[in-house]
Motif scaffolding. Sequence first.
Motif, PDB file in Angstrom:
ATOM      1  N   ALA A  13      25.254  18.276  98.942  1.00  8.02           N
ATOM      2  CA  ALA A  13      26.375  18.324  99.887  1.00  8.02           C
ATOM      3  C   ALA A  13      25.886  18.275 101.337  1.00  8.02           C
ATOM      4  CB  ALA A  13      27.214  19.574  99.650  1.00  8.02           C
ATOM      5  N   LYS A  14      24.601  17.984 101.527  1.00  9.14           N
ATOM      6  CA  LYS A  14      23.960  17.924 102.847  1.00  9.14           C
ATOM      7  C   LYS A  14      23.952  19.275 103.559  1.00  9.14           C
ATOM      8  CE  LYS A  14      25.045  13.073 103.660  1.00  9.14           C
ATOM      9  NZ  LYS A  14      25.601  12.106 104.623  1.00  9.14           N
ATOM     10  N   GLU A  15      23.998  20.347 102.786  1.00  8.16           N
ATOM     11  CA  GLU A  15      23.917  21.689 103.362  1.00  8.16           C
ATOM     12  C   GLU A  15      22.451  22.101 103.439  1.00  8.16           C
ATOM     13  OE1 GLU A  15      26.237  23.479 100.295  1.00  8.16           O
ATOM     14  OE2 GLU A  15      28.048  23.516 101.539  1.00  8.16           O
ATOM     15  N   LEU A  16      22.064  22.647 104.592  1.00  8.23           N
ATOM     16  CA  LEU A  16      20.701  23.110 104.790  1.00  8.23           C
ATOM     17  C   LEU A  16      20.463  24.361 103.948  1.00  8.23           C
ATOM     18  CD1 LEU A  16      18.027  22.813 106.377  1.00  8.23           C
ATOM     19  CD2 LEU A  16      19.053  24.261 108.138  1.00  8.23           C
ATOM     20  N   GLU A  17      19.473  24.309 103.082  1.00  9.91           N
ATOM     21  CA  GLU A  17      19.123  25.466 102.246  1.00  9.91           C
ATOM     22  C   GLU A  17      18.152  26.388 102.969  1.00  9.91           C
ATOM     23  OE1 GLU A  17      17.676  24.115  98.460  1.00  9.91           O
ATOM     24  OE2 GLU A  17      19.310  22.681  98.279  1.00  9.91           O
ATOM     25  N   GLU A  18      17.059  25.802 103.472  1.00 11.43           N
ATOM     26  CA  GLU A  18      16.089  26.587 104.235  1.00 11.43           C
ATOM     27  C   GLU A  18      15.123  25.658 104.950  1.00 11.43           C
ATOM     28  OE1 GLU A  18      13.158  29.086 102.094  1.00 11.43           O
ATOM     29  OE2 GLU A  18      13.805  28.045 100.284  1.00 11.43           O
ATOM     30  N   VAL A  19      14.408  26.243 105.922  1.00 15.71           N
ATOM     31  CA  VAL A  19      13.446  25.490 106.712  1.00 15.71           C
ATOM     32  C   VAL A  19      12.103  26.201 106.625  1.00 15.71           C
ATOM     33  CG1 VAL A  19      12.886  24.575 108.994  1.00 15.71           C
ATOM     34  CG2 VAL A  19      15.279  24.814 108.300  1.00 15.71           C
ATOM     35  N   VAL A  20      11.055  25.424 106.370  1.00 14.37           N
ATOM     36  CA  VAL A  20       9.699  25.956 106.380  1.00 14.37           C
ATOM     37  C   VAL A  20       9.043  25.394 107.639  1.00 14.37           C
ATOM     38  CG1 VAL A  20       7.491  26.025 105.168  1.00 14.37           C
ATOM     39  CG2 VAL A  20       9.631  26.128 103.869  1.00 14.37           C
ATOM     40  N   TYR A  21       8.560  26.300 108.488  1.00  8.17           N
ATOM     41  CA  TYR A  21       7.977  25.940 109.773  1.00  8.17           C
ATOM     42  C   TYR A  21       7.041  27.070 110.191  1.00  8.17           C
ATOM     43  CZ  TYR A  21      11.272  29.209 111.921  1.00  8.17           C
ATOM     44  OH  TYR A  21      11.952  30.344 112.275  1.00  8.17           O
ATOM     45  N   PHE A  22       6.512  27.019 111.421  1.00  6.78           N
ATOM     46  CA  PHE A  22       5.528  28.021 111.854  1.00  6.78           C
ATOM     47  C   PHE A  22       6.068  29.447 111.805  1.00  6.78           C
ATOM     48  CE2 PHE A  22       7.696  26.979 115.796  1.00  6.78           C
ATOM     49  CZ  PHE A  22       7.846  28.216 116.401  1.00  6.78           C
ATOM     50  N   GLY A  23       7.390  29.637 111.860  1.00 10.29           N
ATOM     51  CA  GLY A  23       7.990  30.972 111.806  1.00 10.29           C
ATOM     52  C   GLY A  23       8.423  31.404 110.411  1.00 10.29           C
ATOM     53  N   ASN A  24       8.337  30.513 109.440  1.00 11.51           N
ATOM     54  CA  ASN A  24       8.672  30.791 108.041  1.00 11.51           C
ATOM     55  C   ASN A  24       7.732  29.933 107.202  1.00 11.51           C
ATOM     56  OD1 ASN A  24      10.100  31.699 105.715  1.00 11.51           O
ATOM     57  ND2 ASN A  24      11.250  29.792 105.711  1.00 11.51           N
ATOM     58  N   LEU A  25       6.573  30.486 106.856  1.00 14.08           N
ATOM     59  CA  LEU A  25       5.489  29.707 106.276  1.00 14.08           C
ATOM     60  C   LEU A  25       5.634  29.386 104.793  1.00 14.08           C
ATOM     61  CD1 LEU A  25       2.436  31.334 108.087  1.00 14.08           C
ATOM     62  CD2 LEU A  25       3.626  29.208 108.652  1.00 14.08           C
ATOM     63  N   LYS A  26       6.634  29.949 104.125  1.00 18.53           N
ATOM     64  CA  LYS A  26       6.773  29.689 102.696  1.00 18.53           C
ATOM     65  C   LYS A  26       8.239  29.726 102.301  1.00 18.53           C
ATOM     66  CE  LYS A  26       5.415  32.679  99.439  1.00 18.53           C
ATOM     67  NZ  LYS A  26       4.545  33.491  98.590  1.00 18.53           N
ATOM     68  N   SER A  27       8.639  28.765 101.466  1.00 18.45           N
ATOM     69  CA  SER A  27      10.010  28.757 100.970  1.00 18.45           C
ATOM     70  C   SER A  27      10.221  29.960 100.035  1.00 18.45           C
ATOM     71  CB  SER A  27      10.321  27.449 100.238  1.00 18.45           C
ATOM     72  OG  SER A  27       9.507  27.296  99.092  1.00 18.45           O
ATOM     73  N   LYS A  28      11.466  30.280  99.797  1.00 20.08           N
ATOM     74  CA  LYS A  28      11.800  31.463  98.987  1.00 20.08           C
ATOM     75  C   LYS A  28      11.136  31.446  97.624  1.00 20.08           C
ATOM     76  CE  LYS A  28      16.152  31.880 101.361  1.00 20.08           C
ATOM     77  NZ  LYS A  28      17.490  31.328 101.366  1.00 20.08           N
ATOM     78  N   ASN A  29      11.092  30.267  96.987  1.00 23.78           N
ATOM     79  CA  ASN A  29      10.489  30.224  95.643  1.00 23.78           C
ATOM     80  C   ASN A  29       9.028  29.777  95.665  1.00 23.78           C
ATOM     81  OD1 ASN A  29      10.524  27.443  95.951  1.00 23.78           O
ATOM     82  ND2 ASN A  29      11.776  27.049  94.145  1.00 23.78           N
ATOM     83  N   GLY A  30       8.460  29.551  96.852  1.00 22.65           N
ATOM     84  CA  GLY A  30       7.046  29.207  96.969  1.00 22.65           C
ATOM     85  C   GLY A  30       6.713  27.743  96.744  1.00 22.65           C
ATOM     86  N   SER A  31       7.708  26.883  96.586  1.00 18.76           N
ATOM     87  CA  SER A  31       7.439  25.469  96.324  1.00 18.76           C
ATOM     88  C   SER A  31       7.025  24.700  97.584  1.00 18.76           C
ATOM     89  CB  SER A  31       8.665  24.807  95.689  1.00 18.76           C
ATOM     90  OG  SER A  31       9.775  24.910  96.556  1.00 18.76           O
ATOM     91  N   VAL A  32       7.307  25.279  98.758  1.00 19.29           N
ATOM     92  CA  VAL A  32       6.935  24.657 100.030  1.00 19.29           C
ATOM     93  C   VAL A  32       6.120  25.664 100.831  1.00 19.29           C
ATOM     94  CG1 VAL A  32       7.763  23.551 102.138  1.00 19.29           C
ATOM     95  CG2 VAL A  32       9.090  23.336 100.029  1.00 19.29           C
ATOM     96  N   LYS A  33       4.955  25.226 101.329  1.00 20.29           N
ATOM     97  CA  LYS A  33       4.087  26.112 102.107  1.00 20.29           C
ATOM     98  C   LYS A  33       3.613  25.392 103.358  1.00 20.29           C
ATOM     99  CE  LYS A  33       2.541  28.500  98.031  1.00 20.29           C
ATOM    100  NZ  LYS A  33       1.653  28.411  96.903  1.00 20.29           N
TER     101      LYS A  33
END
Length: 156
Positions: A13-33
């Motif tokens: 639905a083009k809704e932003l789930e989360e952003v991984v960047y210098f202030g958030n180094l890991k996604s909630k489930n760890g699939s993005v670092k």
Amino acid sequence: MDLDASCALFNDAKELEEVVYFGNLKSKNGSVKHSGDDLTGDMGGDDGLDNEVITVNLGDLSPITTHVAFVLNSFRGQDFGSIPFASLRVYEGTPTRVNEVFAKYNITGGNFAGHVSMVLGVFYKRNGEWKFNAVGEPTRDKKLQETLETVKQQYL
């Protein structure tokens, strides 16, 4: 220079789930670092190493994630045209082994002058298979949130 690579996860639905960047180094489930903020870059030219690395395990993403967008922003608003050297790439592999390069960008000069943000590209899921759309376009955005809105409006 303070260039920041970021990765945004969107649903169908083009809704932003989360952003991984210098202030958030890991996604909630760890699939993005994210490897962390690099404030120095390559002093004296290209050293052949990646300064900031975002690792995505597409198979481990949430089932509702259908788009993975990569963007670059100049945190301090420094014009890309004033950067002595900056090269970016999106690839399959590990930080020490590149199997396939999907896109590579040299943002020094050219059409990047006058800009402080860009959209690198978007992975998208079609019929259960991940594909990549290399974008490589500078935007008029000044902040990360604005760049993510541009991604949502123009590239998903």
